[in-house]
Design a protein around this motif. Structure first.
Motif, PDB file in Angstrom:
ATOM      1  N   MET A 146      -8.190 104.483  52.808  1.00  0.00           N
ATOM      2  CA  MET A 146      -7.037 105.242  52.909  1.00  0.00           C
ATOM      3  C   MET A 146      -6.017 104.376  52.356  1.00  0.00           C
ATOM      4  N   THR A 204     -11.482  92.434  54.781  1.00  0.00           N
ATOM      5  CA  THR A 204     -12.423  91.437  55.354  1.00  0.00           C
ATOM      6  C   THR A 204     -13.450  90.833  54.296  1.00  0.00           C
ATOM      7  N   SER A 205     -13.674  92.114  53.386  1.00  0.00           N
ATOM      8  CA  SER A 205     -14.733  91.517  52.506  1.00  0.00           C
ATOM      9  C   SER A 205     -14.063  91.519  51.040  1.00  0.00           C
ATOM     10  N   ARG A 262     -13.975  94.783  48.663  1.00  0.00           N
ATOM     11  CA  ARG A 262     -12.657  95.494  49.036  1.00  0.00           C
ATOM     12  C   ARG A 262     -11.550  94.874  48.153  1.00  0.00           C
ATOM     13  N   ASN A 313      -4.242  87.996  56.399  1.00  0.00           N
ATOM     14  CA  ASN A 313      -3.160  89.149  56.619  1.00  0.00           C
ATOM     15  C   ASN A 313      -1.901  88.411  56.775  1.00  0.00           C
ATOM     16  N   SER A 342      -3.423  99.007  58.046  1.00  0.00           N
ATOM     17  CA  SER A 342      -4.260 100.191  57.607  1.00  0.00           C
ATOM     18  C   SER A 342      -5.835 100.028  58.045  1.00  0.00           C
ATOM     19  N   VAL A 343      -6.024  99.318  59.031  1.00  0.00           N
ATOM     20  CA  VAL A 343      -7.416  98.970  59.781  1.00  0.00           C
ATOM     21  C   VAL A 343      -7.640 100.187  60.522  1.00  0.00           C
ATOM     22  N   LYS A 344      -9.185 100.020  61.170  1.00  0.00           N
ATOM     23  CA  LYS A 344      -9.499 100.878  62.101  1.00  0.00           C
ATOM     24  C   LYS A 344      -8.675 100.744  63.500  1.00  0.00           C
ATOM     25  N   PRO A 345      -8.509 101.942  63.887  1.00  0.00           N
ATOM     26  CA  PRO A 345      -7.789 102.143  65.299  1.00  0.00           C
ATOM     27  C   PRO A 345      -7.944 100.693  66.282  1.00  0.00           C
ATOM     28  N   ILE A 372      -0.967 103.618  59.803  1.00  0.00           N
ATOM     29  CA  ILE A 372      -1.463 104.632  59.784  1.00  0.00           C
ATOM     30  C   ILE A 372      -2.506 104.993  60.570  1.00  0.00           C
ATOM     31  N   ALA A 373      -2.823 104.123  61.556  1.00  0.00           N
ATOM     32  CA  ALA A 373      -3.832 104.282  62.432  1.00  0.00           C
ATOM     33  C   ALA A 373      -4.101 105.506  63.445  1.00  0.00           C
ATOM     34  N   ALA A 374      -4.821 106.245  63.485  1.00  0.00           N
ATOM     35  CA  ALA A 374      -5.182 107.355  64.403  1.00  0.00           C
ATOM     36  C   ALA A 374      -4.980 106.980  65.719  1.00  0.00           C
ATOM     37  N   MET A 398       1.080 109.298  59.773  1.00  0.00           N
ATOM     38  CA  MET A 398      -0.164 109.868  59.410  1.00  0.00           C
ATOM     39  C   MET A 398      -0.399 110.383  58.166  1.00  0.00           C
ATOM     40  N   PRO A 399      -1.107 109.954  57.277  1.00  0.00           N
ATOM     41  CA  PRO A 399      -1.232 110.690  55.922  1.00  0.00           C
ATOM     42  C   PRO A 399      -2.492 111.265  55.710  1.00  0.00           C
TER      43      PRO A 399
HETATM   44  N1  LIG Z   1      -9.630 108.218  55.913  1.00  0.00           N
HETATM   45  C1  LIG Z   1      -8.613 108.620  56.372  1.00  0.00           C
HETATM   46  O1  LIG Z   1      -8.830 110.071  55.762  1.00  0.00           O
HETATM   47  C2  LIG Z   1      -7.576 108.641  57.000  1.00  0.00           C
HETATM   48  C3  LIG Z   1      -7.651 107.279  57.974  1.00  0.00           C
HETATM   49  N2  LIG Z   1      -6.325 106.870  58.632  1.00  0.00           N
HETATM   50  C4  LIG Z   1      -6.149 105.896  59.360  1.00  0.00           C
HETATM   51  O2  LIG Z   1      -6.370 104.789  58.234  1.00  0.00           O
HETATM   52  C5  LIG Z   1      -7.070 103.482  59.029  1.00  0.00           C
HETATM   53  C6  LIG Z   1      -8.177 103.060  58.100  1.00  0.00           C
HETATM   54  O3  LIG Z   1      -8.866 104.318  57.769  1.00  0.00           O
HETATM   55  P1  LIG Z   1      -9.852 104.103  56.570  1.00  0.00           P
HETATM   56  O4  LIG Z   1      -9.376 103.817  55.241  1.00  0.00           O
HETATM   57  O5  LIG Z   1     -10.756 105.388  56.562  1.00  0.00           O
HETATM   58  O6  LIG Z   1     -10.993 103.166  57.144  1.00  0.00           O
HETATM   59  P2  LIG Z   1     -11.824 102.087  56.208  1.00  0.00           P
HETATM   60  O7  LIG Z   1     -13.037 101.348  57.065  1.00  0.00           O
HETATM   61  O8  LIG Z   1     -12.329 102.600  54.922  1.00  0.00           O
HETATM   62  O9  LIG Z   1     -10.800 100.909  55.789  1.00  0.00           O
HETATM   63  C7  LIG Z   1     -10.495  99.781  56.764  1.00  0.00           C
HETATM   64  C8  LIG Z   1      -9.836  98.489  55.963  1.00  0.00           C
HETATM   65  O10 LIG Z   1      -9.478  97.645  56.895  1.00  0.00           O
HETATM   66  C9  LIG Z   1     -10.323  96.400  56.683  1.00  0.00           C
HETATM   67  N3  LIG Z   1     -10.046  95.528  57.505  1.00  0.00           N
HETATM   68  C10 LIG Z   1     -10.957  95.433  58.659  1.00  0.00           C
HETATM   69  N4  LIG Z   1     -10.536  94.631  59.650  1.00  0.00           N
HETATM   70  C11 LIG Z   1      -9.531  93.873  58.862  1.00  0.00           C
HETATM   71  C12 LIG Z   1      -8.863  92.916  59.543  1.00  0.00           C
HETATM   72  N5  LIG Z   1      -8.803  92.289  60.561  1.00  0.00           N
HETATM   73  N6  LIG Z   1      -7.653  92.298  58.370  1.00  0.00           N
HETATM   74  C13 LIG Z   1      -7.484  92.851  57.322  1.00  0.00           C
HETATM   75  N7  LIG Z   1      -8.160  94.035  56.981  1.00  0.00           N
HETATM   76  C14 LIG Z   1      -9.252  94.358  57.642  1.00  0.00           C
HETATM   77  C15 LIG Z   1     -11.477  96.891  55.834  1.00  0.00           C
HETATM   78  O11 LIG Z   1     -11.961  95.733  55.060  1.00  0.00           O
HETATM   79  P3  LIG Z   1     -13.445  95.676  54.598  1.00  0.00           P
HETATM   80  O12 LIG Z   1     -13.917  96.928  53.779  1.00  0.00           O
HETATM   81  O13 LIG Z   1     -13.392  94.429  53.491  1.00  0.00           O
HETATM   82  O14 LIG Z   1     -14.253  95.430  55.776  1.00  0.00           O
HETATM   83  C16 LIG Z   1     -11.232  98.065  55.404  1.00  0.00           C
HETATM   84  O15 LIG Z   1     -11.210  97.854  53.867  1.00  0.00           O
HETATM   85  C17 LIG Z   1      -7.556 104.013  60.167  1.00  0.00           C
HETATM   86  O16 LIG Z   1      -6.714 103.610  61.262  1.00  0.00           O
HETATM   87  C18 LIG Z   1      -7.423 105.466  60.164  1.00  0.00           C
HETATM   88  O17 LIG Z   1      -7.267 106.059  61.509  1.00  0.00           O
HETATM   89  C19 LIG Z   1      -5.388 107.638  58.554  1.00  0.00           C
HETATM   90  C20 LIG Z   1      -5.180 108.963  58.057  1.00  0.00           C
HETATM   91  C21 LIG Z   1      -6.319 109.861  57.138  1.00  0.00           C
END
Ligand SMILES: NC(=O)C1=CN([C@@H]2O[C@H](COP(=O)(O)OP(=O)(O)OC[C@H]3O[C@@H](n4cnc5c(N)ncnc54)[C@H](OP(=O)(O)O)[C@@H]3O)[C@@H](O)[C@H]2O)C=CC1
Ligand SMILES: O=C(O)[C@@H]1CCC=N1
Length: 255
Positions: A1, A25-26, A29, A44, A57-60, A83-85, A106-107
């Motif tokens: 996202m 983290t990786s 990415r 960060n 934009s990390v997972k919730p 943007i986290a759900a 919420m995009p």
């Molecule tokens: N996907 C969608 O359609 C939508 C998602 N959202 C929200 O967006 C957020 C992200 O979702 P989404 O993009 O699908 O998930 P992804 O898993 O694709 O992306 C999450 C990113 O966060 C990075 N990450 C994880 N932990 C850390 C950390 N501690 N510090 C920095 N970066 C970190 C990951 O890096 P790495 O890849 O290197 O592990 C990854 O690139 C969620 O909260 C979701 O609710 C909201 C609306 C729509």
């Protein structure tokens, strides 16, 4: 996202690639972000140091952890956009441990093509200027509506998750076309353009979808035969249930 947003903001002309700093983290990415000219940070912390508007934009489940991690570097100059759900402003404020300018957005993924349907709500420390800045950014990648935070799970269930429902619909319509003998690429183009055209009709005429449906539906014609088949499968109730299931899941994520 985050990638979809960053690419959308660049395509929308609001920011230059070099204005963006991203962490992950990786390494692969981070490489994705470098690939379109953005900066990749080692931490960060570095993102916060390089940015005025910080998109979380990390997972919730990781939002609180990330906010705690960067809290000491956040100043009054930063606007933090999550943007986290499912993660409420109050939970984020608590994680930050101090007054921070917080906005929830919420995009959805079509921001990549400038057609997002998004919503935003504002934390108590946010100024009109902060809100206008984020609204302008989000409007550069589609539509952004201001809503009360209490409606955010509903927004998540509808437009946040919604592209997936529409992709299923397009896939299913194309499959139907293939079953009726159309080549796959012809079927997919016709299905996607039909969804695009119908959506534009709703937005641009301002008419009720039911009235637009009636325009297509001749008595004893082909369309009513198709509509009847959909209703036999409880189409509308199923779609409503999908929105509600996603909204409930967003509520669960806040606990
Ligand atoms: N996907 C969608 O359609 C939508 C998602 N959202 C929200 O967006 C957020 C992200 O979702 P989404 O993009 O699908 O998930 P992804 O898993 O694709 O992306 C999450 C990113 O966060 C990075 N990450 C994880 N932990 C850390 C950390 N501690 N510090 C920095 N970066 C970190 C990951 O890096 P790495 O890849 O290197 O592990 C990854 O690139 C969620 O909260 C979701 O609710 C909201 C609306 C729509
Ligand atoms: O599926 C998810 O949890 C995210 C939030 C909204 C869309 N995708």
């Amino acid at each position: 996202m985050a990638e979809a947003l960053a690419r959308g903001f660049i395509a929308g002309g609001k920011v230059q690639p070099g204005d963006i700093t991203a962490s992950a983290t990786s390494d692969p990415r981070k490489e994705v972000f470098r690939g379109f000219g953005a900066n990749a940070a080692d931490s960060n912390q570095q993102v916060v140091d390089n940015s005025q508007i910080v998109f979380v934009s990390v997972k919730p489940p990781y939002v609180v952890q990330v906010l705690k991690e960067v809290s000491s570097s956040l100043t009054n100059e930063h606007i933090v956009v999550s943007i986290a759900a499912g993660i409420p402003l109050g939970q984020m404020q608590e994680a930050a441990g101090k007054e921070v300018r917080l906005i929830r957005v919420m995009p959805n993924t079509p921001c990549l093509v400038g057609e997002t349907a998004s919503a935003m709500c504002l934390g108590s420390n946010v100024s009109e200027e902060n809100a206008a800045m984020v609204l302008e950014l989000m409007s550069s990648v589609g539509t952004c509506l201001k809503v009360n935070e209490a409606l955010f799970s509903g927004v998540t269930g509808l437009s946040g998750s919604g592209p997936a429902y529409v992709y299923l619909m397009i896939e299913a319509m194309a499959d139907g076309g293939v079953r009726a003998g159309l080549p796959r690429d012809t079927a997919q183009t016709l299905a996607a353009q039909t969804v695009l055209g119908a959506a534009k009709m709703v937005l641009e005429t301002g008419m009720q979808p039911g009235a637009l449906k009636d325009q297509v539906t001749s008595p004893a014609g082909t369309t009513i035969a198709g509509v009847h088949a959909l209703e036999t499968g409880a189409f509308r109730a199923t779609v409503m249930n999908a929105v509600l299931a996603s909204a409930s899941r967003a509520d669960e994520l806040s606990k």
